[in-house]
Scaffold this motif. Structure first.
Motif, short mmCIF file in Angstrom:
data_model
loop_
_atom_site.label_atom_id
_atom_site.label_comp_id
_atom_site.label_asym_id
_atom_site.label_seq_id
_atom_site.Cartn_x
_atom_site.Cartn_y
_atom_site.Cartn_z
N GLU A 252 0.85 -1.19 0.00
CA GLU A 252 0.00 0.00 0.00
C GLU A 252 0.89 1.24 0.00
OE1 GLU A 252 -3.14 2.44 2.88
OE2 GLU A 252 -2.63 0.34 3.35
N CYS A 253 0.66 2.12 -0.97
CA CYS A 253 1.44 3.35 -1.08
C CYS A 253 0.63 4.52 -0.53
CB CYS A 253 1.82 3.62 -2.53
SG CYS A 253 2.92 2.37 -3.22
N VAL A 254 1.25 5.29 0.34
CA VAL A 254 0.64 6.51 0.90
C VAL A 254 1.57 7.66 0.54
CG1 VAL A 254 -0.18 7.68 2.97
CG2 VAL A 254 -0.35 5.18 2.79
N HIS A 255 1.20 8.45 -0.45
CA HIS A 255 2.13 9.49 -0.90
C HIS A 255 2.37 10.53 0.17
CE1 HIS A 255 3.04 13.33 -3.19
NE2 HIS A 255 4.11 12.58 -3.34
N PHE A 256 1.30 10.98 0.84
CA PHE A 256 1.45 11.97 1.90
C PHE A 256 0.50 11.63 3.03
CE2 PHE A 256 -0.08 15.85 4.00
CZ PHE A 256 1.11 16.31 4.54
N ALA A 257 0.98 11.74 4.27
CA ALA A 257 0.15 11.48 5.45
C ALA A 257 0.18 12.70 6.36
CB ALA A 257 0.66 10.25 6.19
N ASP A 258 -1.00 13.20 6.74
CA ASP A 258 -1.03 14.28 7.71
C ASP A 258 -0.69 13.72 9.09
OD1 ASP A 258 -3.34 13.00 8.67
OD2 ASP A 258 -4.71 14.45 7.79
N GLU A 259 -0.70 14.57 10.11
CA GLU A 259 -0.27 14.14 11.45
C GLU A 259 -1.06 12.93 11.94
OE1 GLU A 259 -0.30 17.25 14.30
OE2 GLU A 259 1.12 18.52 13.21
N ASN A 260 -2.37 12.97 11.76
CA ASN A 260 -3.21 11.89 12.29
C ASN A 260 -2.97 10.58 11.55
OD1 ASN A 260 -4.35 13.66 14.13
ND2 ASN A 260 -6.01 14.23 12.75
N LYS A 261 -2.88 10.66 10.23
CA LYS A 261 -2.63 9.46 9.42
C LYS A 261 -1.25 8.91 9.72
CE LYS A 261 -3.31 6.56 5.94
NZ LYS A 261 -4.29 5.45 6.01
N PHE A 262 -0.27 9.80 9.81
CA PHE A 262 1.11 9.40 10.09
C PHE A 262 1.19 8.69 11.43
CE2 PHE A 262 5.52 10.37 11.44
CZ PHE A 262 6.21 9.86 10.34
N THR A 263 0.54 9.25 12.42
CA THR A 263 0.53 8.66 13.75
C THR A 263 -0.11 7.27 13.74
OG1 THR A 263 0.46 10.81 14.84
CG2 THR A 263 -0.34 8.94 16.11
N THR A 264 -1.22 7.16 13.02
CA THR A 264 -1.90 5.87 12.93
C THR A 264 -1.04 4.83 12.24
OG1 THR A 264 -4.06 6.97 12.86
CG2 THR A 264 -3.96 4.71 12.02
N LEU A 265 -0.39 5.22 11.15
CA LEU A 265 0.48 4.28 10.43
C LEU A 265 1.62 3.80 11.31
CD1 LEU A 265 0.71 6.07 6.96
CD2 LEU A 265 -0.43 3.90 7.45
N PHE A 266 2.25 4.71 12.04
CA PHE A 266 3.38 4.34 12.89
C PHE A 266 2.94 3.50 14.07
CE2 PHE A 266 7.26 7.12 11.97
CZ PHE A 266 8.12 6.04 11.97
N SER A 267 1.93 3.96 14.77
CA SER A 267 1.57 3.34 16.05
C SER A 267 1.01 1.94 15.89
CB SER A 267 0.58 4.23 16.80
OG SER A 267 -0.59 4.44 16.05
N ASN A 268 0.49 1.60 14.71
CA ASN A 268 -0.09 0.27 14.50
C ASN A 268 0.85 -0.68 13.75
OD1 ASN A 268 -2.99 0.42 15.53
ND2 ASN A 268 -2.87 2.24 14.25
N ALA A 269 2.03 -0.22 13.39
CA ALA A 269 2.96 -1.05 12.64
C ALA A 269 3.61 -2.12 13.53
CB ALA A 269 4.03 -0.19 12.00
N THR A 270 4.02 -3.20 12.91
CA THR A 270 4.75 -4.27 13.60
C THR A 270 6.25 -4.04 13.52
OG1 THR A 270 2.98 -5.82 13.06
CG2 THR A 270 5.10 -6.77 13.70
N LEU A 271 6.70 -3.46 12.40
CA LEU A 271 8.11 -3.25 12.15
C LEU A 271 8.26 -2.03 11.25
CD1 LEU A 271 11.09 -4.35 12.26
CD2 LEU A 271 10.53 -5.67 10.20
N PHE A 272 9.36 -1.28 11.41
CA PHE A 272 9.59 -0.09 10.60
C PHE A 272 10.90 -0.23 9.83
CE2 PHE A 272 11.47 4.27 10.30
CZ PHE A 272 10.62 4.73 9.31
#
Length: 371
Positions: A252-272
């Motif tokens: 899944e490609c997310v070209h730009f994430a605002d603060e809320n989207k960015f936070t959600t993507l990071f906080s729910n990830a298993t690995l970065f």
């Protein structure tokens, strides 16, 4: 002490670096918040960044133009108008968080020029990817950087690695200070619903961000395990997955994430995953530690400097090693736990309050020495 804070050429989605925008905004917010009445902050901005800045207390706004300036206006700003407006405001310090000096010569009277030079990556492109940008863009930016380093009264840079890169490309040695960035964590509107596990990555199509090897490493990982996790990549679009079309259902490609989207993507990830070839500092792996997500990063000097033991380091130009590192971290929870345990200590080194305290001391030093 009056500080003229040049935010005019900085806006979200303008230019090539979201990191410089976030750095500039974080510095401004912290300086204003920590202000005990001993400083005045005048902010030069455009209408493009006004919505965010006008909410900050304890600052004075100077709206230079409603629209974000085009190249001609930016050039005129750097050559003439920026320092002229700073002088008109009786500023003691002109501060550019973007790193370009608005003067032809080093100033011997107020306002004195202080710059944050984040990195010397334009010189990296000139040497390694000379045809990626136009001849004019390559040489205009590198020569502007050299000139700015020559005329600024004091230089701030964000890592020892970046300081060494300045030494490599410029003869200046005095009045260069390493001031580490802070790290912000956003807590607004985090989606709390359960989300299936996934690997999160940040990259871009810029060659130094190493998108191709990141994708090759991920697809190799998919070939080696029976139940691979999907990948969410921030910074690129679907159509940029050239050569990886068969893996589109899993990426899944997310070209730009605002603060809320960015936070959600990071906080729910298993690995970065963060696998650039070169950086001036490297915000994202520290952010992953803030969100409690173990990371795999490029084994490059600046990330060793910034992260210490708080990462799993890999040769980011070797897709097979990237794949094996993903398997190692995901298959052995102890590895991720050790990264995060170390990360709790590491992130204490990076706060915007500490960063701004050091910047203010630099301002005060030049101001007192020239009274």
């Amino acid at each position: 002490m009056k500080i003229f804070f040049d935010f005019y050429e900085i806006a979200l989605n303008k230019g090539k670096s979201i990191g410089i925008y976030n750095y500039s905004l974080s510095i401004l917010k912290t300086l204003a918040k920590e202000n005990d009445g001993n400083i005045e902050i005048v902010v030069a901005c455009s209408g493009e960044n006004l919505d965010e800045i006008k909410e900050i207390a304890n600052i004075k706004l100077k709206i230079v133009s409603i629209e974000y300036p085009n190249f001609k206006k930016r050039l005129l700003w750097r050559l003439v108008n920026a320092i002229r407006l700073a002088k008109k405001q009786n500023a003691d310090i002109y501060f550019s968080p973007k790193g370009f000096a608005p003067s032809l010569f080093k100033r011997k009277k107020k306002p004195f020029i202080v710059l944050t030079v984040h990195d010397m990556i334009p010189f990296y492109y000139l040497s390694n990817y000379p045809n990626y940008f136009s001849f004019f863009e390559n040489h205009f930016i590198t020569q502007s950087l050299k000139h700015s380093l020559t005329v600024a009264n004091k230089i701030i840079t964000i890592s020892e690695f970046s300081k060494q890169m300045i030494y490599q490309h410029h003869e200046r040695r005095e009045d260069i200070y390493v001031v580490y960035n802070g790290v912000s964590i956003f807590t607004k509107n985090i989606e709390s619903k359960k989300i299936s596990p996934y690997i999160f990555a940040i990259t871009s199509k810029l060659p130094h961000k190493n998108m191709i090897n990141l994708l090759k490493g991920y697809t190799k990982y998919r070939e080696l395990v029976t139940n691979p996790l999907p990948l969410v990549v921030c910074g690129i679009r679907d159509y940029e997955l050239v050569g990886f079309e068969e893996f589109k259902p899993f990426i899944e490609c997310v070209h730009f994430a605002d603060e809320n989207k960015f936070t959600t993507l990071f906080s729910n990830a298993t690995l970065f995953l963060f696998l650039p070839k070169i950086e001036g500092f490297g915000f994202p792996p520290l952010e992953s530690l803030m969100y409690g997500v173990p990371n795999i990063v490029s084994d490059i000097p600046v990330l060793r400097e910034v992260l210490g033991d708080s990462a799993y380091f890999v040769d980011a130009e070797n897709p097979e090693k990237i794949a094996n590192s993903i398997i190692s971290v995901l298959s052995n929870p102890i590895v991720g736990q050790n990264i995060l345990a170390s990360g709790k200590k590491t992130i204490l080194n990076y706060s915007w309050e500490k960063c701004c305290d050091q910047i203010l001391k630099i301002f005060e030093t030049i101001n007192k020495n020239n009274d």
